[in-house]
Every structure is written in structure tokens, then in C-alpha cells.
Design a protein around this motif. Structure first.
Motif, PDB file in Angstrom:
ATOM      1  N   ASN A 168       0.849  -1.186   0.000  1.00  0.00           N
ATOM      2  CA  ASN A 168       0.000   0.000   0.000  1.00  0.00           C
ATOM      3  C   ASN A 168       0.886   1.239   0.000  1.00  0.00           C
ATOM      4  OD1 ASN A 168      -1.792   2.103   0.530  1.00  0.00           O
ATOM      5  ND2 ASN A 168      -3.051   0.859   1.898  1.00  0.00           N
ATOM      6  N   PRO A 169       0.874   1.997  -1.101  1.00  0.00           N
ATOM      7  CA  PRO A 169       1.798   3.147  -1.198  1.00  0.00           C
ATOM      8  C   PRO A 169       1.389   4.315  -0.320  1.00  0.00           C
ATOM      9  CG  PRO A 169       0.351   3.106  -3.092  1.00  0.00           C
ATOM     10  CD  PRO A 169       0.044   1.859  -2.302  1.00  0.00           C
ATOM     11  N   PHE A 170       0.182   4.259   0.281  1.00  0.00           N
ATOM     12  CA  PHE A 170      -0.301   5.372   1.083  1.00  0.00           C
ATOM     13  C   PHE A 170      -0.091   5.065   2.560  1.00  0.00           C
ATOM     14  CE2 PHE A 170      -2.806   5.314  -2.821  1.00  0.00           C
ATOM     15  CZ  PHE A 170      -2.539   6.587  -3.300  1.00  0.00           C
ATOM     16  N   ALA A 171       0.952   5.628   3.118  1.00  0.00           N
ATOM     17  CA  ALA A 171       1.246   5.404   4.535  1.00  0.00           C
ATOM     18  C   ALA A 171       0.178   6.082   5.388  1.00  0.00           C
ATOM     19  CB  ALA A 171       2.620   5.954   4.887  1.00  0.00           C
ATOM     20  N   PRO A 172      -0.223   5.458   6.494  1.00  0.00           N
ATOM     21  CA  PRO A 172      -1.228   6.087   7.352  1.00  0.00           C
ATOM     22  C   PRO A 172      -0.685   7.355   7.996  1.00  0.00           C
ATOM     23  CG  PRO A 172      -0.275   4.175   8.436  1.00  0.00           C
ATOM     24  CD  PRO A 172       0.243   4.164   7.042  1.00  0.00           C
ATOM     25  N   THR A 173      -1.563   8.325   8.164  1.00  0.00           N
ATOM     26  CA  THR A 173      -1.146   9.519   8.892  1.00  0.00           C
ATOM     27  C   THR A 173      -1.109   9.184  10.383  1.00  0.00           C
ATOM     28  OG1 THR A 173      -3.444  10.256   9.046  1.00  0.00           O
ATOM     29  CG2 THR A 173      -2.159  11.074   7.191  1.00  0.00           C
ATOM     30  N   GLY A 174      -0.406   9.988  11.130  1.00  0.00           N
ATOM     31  CA  GLY A 174      -0.355   9.764  12.568  1.00  0.00           C
ATOM     32  C   GLY A 174       0.521   8.589  12.940  1.00  0.00           C
ATOM     33  N   PHE A 175       0.070   7.812  13.929  1.00  0.00           N
ATOM     34  CA  PHE A 175       0.857   6.697  14.441  1.00  0.00           C
ATOM     35  C   PHE A 175       0.804   5.493  13.506  1.00  0.00           C
ATOM     36  CE2 PHE A 175      -0.302   9.006  18.318  1.00  0.00           C
ATOM     37  CZ  PHE A 175       0.887   9.019  19.028  1.00  0.00           C
ATOM     38  N   ASN A 176       1.947   4.881  13.253  1.00  0.00           N
ATOM     39  CA  ASN A 176       1.969   3.543  12.693  1.00  0.00           C
ATOM     40  C   ASN A 176       1.742   2.560  13.841  1.00  0.00           C
ATOM     41  OD1 ASN A 176       2.546   3.949   9.869  1.00  0.00           O
ATOM     42  ND2 ASN A 176       4.567   4.684  10.518  1.00  0.00           N
ATOM     43  N   GLY A 177       1.481   1.308  13.495  1.00  0.00           N
ATOM     44  CA  GLY A 177       1.309   0.318  14.547  1.00  0.00           C
ATOM     45  C   GLY A 177       0.098  -0.553  14.310  1.00  0.00           C
ATOM     46  N   THR A 178      -0.457  -1.107  15.385  1.00  0.00           N
ATOM     47  CA  THR A 178      -1.526  -2.093  15.276  1.00  0.00           C
ATOM     48  C   THR A 178      -2.789  -1.650  16.009  1.00  0.00           C
ATOM     49  OG1 THR A 178      -0.642  -3.271  17.203  1.00  0.00           O
ATOM     50  CG2 THR A 178       0.101  -3.999  15.035  1.00  0.00           C
ATOM     51  N   CYS A 179      -3.019  -0.350  16.088  1.00  0.00           N
ATOM     52  CA  CYS A 179      -4.216   0.186  16.751  1.00  0.00           C
ATOM     53  C   CYS A 179      -5.142   0.831  15.736  1.00  0.00           C
ATOM     54  CB  CYS A 179      -3.840   1.255  17.777  1.00  0.00           C
ATOM     55  SG  CYS A 179      -2.722   0.747  19.088  1.00  0.00           S
ATOM     56  N   GLN A 180      -6.415   0.845  16.081  1.00  0.00           N
ATOM     57  CA  GLN A 180      -7.354   1.749  15.441  1.00  0.00           C
ATOM     58  C   GLN A 180      -7.320   3.047  16.243  1.00  0.00           C
ATOM     59  OE1 GLN A 180      -7.956   0.183  12.373  1.00  0.00           O
ATOM     60  NE2 GLN A 180     -10.008   0.998  12.631  1.00  0.00           N
ATOM     61  N   PHE A 181      -7.593   4.137  15.581  1.00  0.00           N
ATOM     62  CA  PHE A 181      -7.614   5.429  16.276  1.00  0.00           C
ATOM     63  C   PHE A 181      -8.975   6.076  16.066  1.00  0.00           C
ATOM     64  CE2 PHE A 181      -3.217   4.404  15.548  1.00  0.00           C
ATOM     65  CZ  PHE A 181      -2.621   4.715  16.756  1.00  0.00           C
ATOM     66  N   PRO A 182      -9.875   5.970  17.095  1.00  0.00           N
ATOM     67  CA  PRO A 182      -9.573   5.556  18.464  1.00  0.00           C
ATOM     68  C   PRO A 182      -9.951   4.101  18.714  1.00  0.00           C
ATOM     69  CG  PRO A 182     -11.737   6.519  18.428  1.00  0.00           C
ATOM     70  CD  PRO A 182     -11.241   6.536  16.999  1.00  0.00           C
ATOM     71  N   GLN A 183      -9.443   3.554  19.800  1.00  0.00           N
ATOM     72  CA  GLN A 183      -9.929   2.314  20.391  1.00  0.00           C
ATOM     73  C   GLN A 183      -9.573   2.328  21.867  1.00  0.00           C
ATOM     74  OE1 GLN A 183      -7.355  -0.643  18.190  1.00  0.00           O
ATOM     75  NE2 GLN A 183      -7.018  -1.466  20.237  1.00  0.00           N
ATOM     76  N   ILE A 184     -10.392   1.651  22.659  1.00  0.00           N
ATOM     77  CA  ILE A 184     -10.055   1.511  24.071  1.00  0.00           C
ATOM     78  C   ILE A 184      -8.828   0.609  24.165  1.00  0.00           C
ATOM     79  CG2 ILE A 184     -10.889   0.797  26.338  1.00  0.00           C
ATOM     80  CD1 ILE A 184     -12.391   3.173  25.138  1.00  0.00           C
ATOM     81  N   THR A 185      -7.829   1.027  24.906  1.00  0.00           N
ATOM     82  CA  THR A 185      -6.589   0.271  25.020  1.00  0.00           C
ATOM     83  C   THR A 185      -6.740  -0.865  26.026  1.00  0.00           C
ATOM     84  OG1 THR A 185      -5.830   1.788  26.728  1.00  0.00           O
ATOM     85  CG2 THR A 185      -5.179   2.285  24.454  1.00  0.00           C
ATOM     86  N   LYS A 186      -5.751  -1.727  26.063  1.00  0.00           N
ATOM     87  CA  LYS A 186      -5.744  -2.812  27.042  1.00  0.00           C
ATOM     88  C   LYS A 186      -5.889  -2.238  28.458  1.00  0.00           C
ATOM     89  CE  LYS A 186      -4.554  -6.763  29.210  1.00  0.00           C
ATOM     90  NZ  LYS A 186      -4.123  -6.260  30.521  1.00  0.00           N
ATOM     91  N   GLU A 187      -5.148  -1.175  28.738  1.00  0.00           N
ATOM     92  CA  GLU A 187      -5.243  -0.551  30.058  1.00  0.00           C
ATOM     93  C   GLU A 187      -6.635   0.034  30.297  1.00  0.00           C
ATOM     94  OE1 GLU A 187      -0.957  -0.118  28.571  1.00  0.00           O
ATOM     95  OE2 GLU A 187      -2.990   0.028  27.738  1.00  0.00           O
ATOM     96  N   GLY A 188      -7.237   0.593  29.239  1.00  0.00           N
ATOM     97  CA  GLY A 188      -8.595   1.113  29.362  1.00  0.00           C
ATOM     98  C   GLY A 188      -9.615   0.016  29.594  1.00  0.00           C
ATOM     99  N   LEU A 189      -9.391  -1.133  28.971  1.00  0.00           N
ATOM    100  CA  LEU A 189     -10.265  -2.278  29.216  1.00  0.00           C
ATOM    101  C   LEU A 189     -10.165  -2.740  30.665  1.00  0.00           C
ATOM    102  CD1 LEU A 189      -9.690  -4.393  25.970  1.00  0.00           C
ATOM    103  CD2 LEU A 189     -11.623  -2.889  26.487  1.00  0.00           C
ATOM    104  N   ASP A 190      -8.951  -2.758  31.178  1.00  0.00           N
ATOM    105  CA  ASP A 190      -8.767  -3.144  32.586  1.00  0.00           C
ATOM    106  C   ASP A 190      -9.459  -2.156  33.524  1.00  0.00           C
ATOM    107  OD1 ASP A 190      -7.279  -5.375  31.883  1.00  0.00           O
ATOM    108  OD2 ASP A 190      -5.339  -4.377  32.122  1.00  0.00           O
TER     109      ASP A 190
END
Length: 476
Positions: free
Chosen positions: A149-171
Motif C-alpha cells: 500500500n503506497p499510502f502510509a497512514p497519517t499519525g501513528f503507525n502500529g496495530t491500533c485503530q484510532f480511536p480504540q479503548i486500550t488494554k489498560e482502558g479495558l482493565d
């Protein structure tokens, strides 16, 4: 013209032929604190004890302290038990979702590090409810970026959706549910032993509230069966709120974010050097109106990092040029100032909030009436919402000190009967686990307030069944 239709200083609600309840429907200013003192906000240091970097309070920090990452809520140890002469009849809870990644719109054009969410799975699937039918695999989203995919995502790279509740938020969500159960089941013997028809849970159309609700329900009951989450159609959802209300949008725009009135622009003009410093680090276009009409974007970006123990950002072009804690603290102070101004300090705040959140308030009033009349057997309702939801509610209740409601911020309505007082009912409102204090003289400290007063206040503002809201939402 917009404001005049709301100027109703007093309202009389007939209850019986011989009884009336008088309530004050006027706007009353909140207390003066550092939060709504622009001089202290701009020239001060630190965050006056407000916490932005952990869900866990530092040792020795008193219960009830402001913690953006995990706001105080009802807990068994500190819960203020009512006098034995009162009997709890009904509870309704509304709280903001727990901590999450930033929204994509609040990330920088290019972030200097990635953000991984591979320690959790967000489950999305449908399954027939009829027994004996086909069942679904338990599937969850696994975020990736293709090398093709030649279109790099804006913002953070990684394995999250933005937004999503994080593991810590789930806890945090699970613990929130556990704490509520330990109060209303273990301590007060109010909730039933098993999850059933006497409890309902409601979410908004934003999936992050469902992510929180699943963990919260597990913390309360750890059910083995599926649990329905009540939700309204996205176009009329009162909990978020999402229904169209032109006058409210116009009112907020006339004095708050995006307006050109000096009451709002004074802090933005004074903070122009701060914006310049932040823009140089973030890579945000200095001409972007969206990023400079308030501190919302920078506040969310920086606080989300610090709540998850991530470093404050540095410039991609100059790694030595970083956001300092001093800069971040100034952003946090300004964000608190903005929320207080938008939802409490402006005399137009009550009008704007009443129109845009009046439907949910009317639903709350009807839920209470249905319970006390025995029309409904539900004794506990739980709503998972957003900061704009809880802030509007606090605006309507005219809380005496307004803050930017942090992750997990909670308001609880408790309805009581009293021995020897017949069918008379009383209400107590807990904000952050402690009794809410209102600047409105009819409400005051809402501790065993005559329920008729609160219902008269709600009816006076929004009408029974939200009958006044369609008119309030029309522009003149």
C-alpha cells in the motif's frame, strides 16, 4: 434572538391541587477557581494536583482527586452510605468511556514512534439469536499496514485503530464494573445476585462505548450468557448526543470553539506563542484553523500518550526539539479552562446544553417515574457515553466546579424512599463518587433532595417527554 427564548427564571409545576414545586431555572455561575481564572491558567505552573499520567493514583493521594486517565467513581471503601431511614429504590449511572488511543484527527501528520495494540482483541461479529441456528466464529480485528500500500497512514503507525479503548482502558473498565458491584450488591444488597431483567446497559453508536461496556458488565457479573446493549438509531441517539439541534450548535458557536468573541479568543491570543512552539514540534500546519480554534487536539494527543506511559513527542525534523512537561501542563490547564468556559462559565452554556442534551434528561426523568410508579421493574440502568455527554449533563445540573471530564467520569442518580414519609421520594446525585454540589439554589448539595424538585427542574427545562426540546432546537 437565540438567547431570549430561554430566559425563564422561575417555573411552577403543579403536583396536586394543594401543592406546587417552585424551582429556579436560571443560569448560575460556577465557583471561581484556578480552572476558570485565565490569569492563573496562563501564568501558573503544573496542574494544581490534577493527574495526567497514570490510571493509578500516587501513594497518599486522597480519594476523589482529579485523574484524567481514570477519574474517581463510586467505590466501596469511600462510598457515603445513606442513613438507615432511607431505602434505595433506583439507580441510574452515566459515565464516560475509559482511556483510549487518540482519535486519528488528533494525531500529528507524522508521529515519531508507533503505537501497538497487539495485547488486545476487538471483537466484531454477528450471530443469530435463535437457538439451534448457526453460530459465529469469535472474530476480532487485527490491524496491519500492507507493504504494497503506497499510502502510509497519517499519525501513528502500529496495530491500533484510532480511536480504540486500550488494554489498560479495558482493565479500568472491568475494575469500574467491579467497584459498582461491590457497592450496590455487596455493600448495599441492592443489586440481584444474577444479571437479569432488572438491569439494563446502554451504549452510543461509537464502538468504543461497547468496548467499555463489555468489560464493565464482566467486572460486575461475569455472565456466561450474551448480554444485550441497548442502543438508539444513530440519527437520533440521545446519549451521545447525535440528534440534530441547530440552535444548540449555533449557541456553542456563538461563544465557544470557533467563535470570534473576545471572551473565547482571549486565551487563544495569549497562547499564540505556545501554539507556535507546538506546531514546530508536531508538524501541524500553523494556518490550520481546526488545530488552533481550541486546545482539544493537542490536549487529547498529549494526554493519551501520558496516560499510557508513552514519551512526550519530539520533532521529526529535529529530535532534540521535544514537548516538555511544562508545555504539556500548560496545554492541560488551558484545556480545563476551555471546558469550564464552554459548559459552565458562559451564561449561554445552560441554554446550549439543555437543547442538545434535553432528550436524555427527559429519558432519565421518565425512567425514574416509571420506577417509582412500578410501571417498570428495572432498578438499575447504566449508560456508557462520552465527555460531551457527561459535560452537558453537568452543565444542566450546574455543577459548582466544572472540569474537562476525564476517562471514566461518572454521575450516579440514586432514588430513595424514607421510612414514615409515605410515597415521598428523594434523590442523591454522586459526581466522581461524592455528593454533587450545584450552583443552582434549587438544587444545591444534592443529598436527599426532594425528588419533586429535581423532576420539576428537568420538566421546566426540557418538558415531560422532552416536549420542549424540538422547539428549543429551532433557530429563530
Amino acid at each position: 434572538m437565540l438567547a431570549s427564548k430561554y430566559v425563564i427564571p422561575l417555573f411552577w409545576l403543579p403536583l396536586t391541587a394543594a401543592q406546587t414545586t417552585q424551582v429556579d431555572l436560571g443560569w448560575h455561575a460556577p465557583k471561581k477557581t484556578w480552572i476558570n481564572d485565565l490569569s492563573q491558567v496562563l501564568n501558573g505552573t503544573g496542574t494544581h494536583g490534577f493527574i495526567f499520567n497514570s490510571s493509578v493514583l500516587p501513594t497518599g493521594t486522597p480519594y476523589g482527586s482529579y485523574n484524567w486517565c481514570n477519574m474517581p467513581h463510586v467505590r466501596a471503601k469511600e462510598y457515603p452510605v445513606a442513613s438507615v431511614e432511607y431505602k434505595l429504590e433506583y439507580v441510574e449511572v452515566i459515565h464516560r468511556h475509559h482511556k483510549r488511543t487518540p482519535y486519528a484527527s488528533n494525531t500529528f501528520p507524522k508521529e515519531s514512534y508507533s503505537w501497538s495494540c497487539s495485547d488486545e482483541g476487538l471483537f466484531y461479529y454477528g450471530e443469530p439469536l435463535k437457538s439451534g441456528g448457526n453460530t459465529s466464529a469469535e472474530t476480532y480485528w487485527s490491524v496491519f499496514t500492507s507493504e504494497s500500500n503506497p499510502f502510509a497512514p497519517t499519525g501513528f503507525n502500529g496495530t491500533c485503530q484510532f480511536p480504540q479503548i486500550t488494554k489498560e482502558g479495558l482493565d479500568d473498565s472491568w475494575q469500574h464494573g467491579k467497584d459498582l458491584y461491590q457497592v450496590y450488591h455487596d455493600k448495599l444488597k441492592f443489586l440481584p445476585h444474577e444479571l437479569g431483567s432488572k438491569l439494563t446497559f446502554r451504549v452510543t453508536n461509537n464502538v468504543i462505548t461497547s468496548q467499555v461496556a463489555g468489560m464493565l458488565v464482566s467486572g460486575m457479573y461475569d455472565p456466561s450468557e450474551t448480554v444485550p446493549l441497548r442502543i438508539q438509531p444513530s440519527s437520533v441517539d440521545s446519549l451521545e448526543p447525535a440528534y440534530t439541534c441547530a440552535s444548540s450548535s449555533s449557541l456553542y458557536g456563538s461563544y465557544g470553539v470557533g467563535s470570534s468573541v473576545s471572551n473565547w479568543t482571549a486565551h487563544l491570543s495569549a497562547a499564540a506563542p505556545l501554539f507556535q512552539t507546538l506546531d514546530a514540534i508536531s508538524g501541524v500546519d500553523p494556518t490550520s484553523k481546526d488545530w488552533h480554534k481550541s486546545f482539544d487536539h493537542y490536549f487529547d494527543n498529549l494526554s493519551a500518550r501520558q496516560c499510557h506511559a508513552k514519551p512526550l513527542p519530539c520533532s521529526i525534523k529535529d529530535p532534540k526539539n521535544c514537548v516538555s512537561q511544562t508545555l504539556a501542563d500548560t496545554v492541560y490547564r488551558l484545556g480545563e479552562y476551555e471546558y469550564s468556559f464552554i459548559y459552565r462559565d458562559s451564561p449561554l452554556a445552560l441554554q446550549a446544553s439543555t437543547a442538545s442534551y434535553g432528550v436524555w434528561v427527559a429519558e432519565l426523568a421518565q425512567n425514574i417515574r416509571d420506577n417509582i410508579s412500578r410501571k417498570s421493574s428495572v432498578i438499575y440502568r447504566h449508560n456508557v457515553a462520552h465527555d460531551g455527554s457527561v459535560s452537558r449533563l453537568l452543565s444542566i445540573l450546574q455543577v459548582d466546579v466544572m472540569v474537562w471530564v476525564g476517562m471514566g467520569s461518572e454521575v450516579v442518580f440514586e432514588i430513595y424512599s424514607r421510612k414514615g414519609h409515605g410515597d415521598k421520594k428523594y434523590v442523591r446525585i454522586l459526581w466522581g463518587g461524592q455528593i454533587l454540589e450545584s450552583s443552582n439554589p434549587s438544587l444545591g448539595k444534592v443529598d436527599m433532595l426532594d425528588l419533586d424538585v429535581l423532576l420539576a427542574y428537568f420538566d421546566g427545562l426540557v418538558g415531560k417527554g422532552a416536549s420542549k426540546v424540538p422547539g428549543l432546537c429551532q433557530t429563530s
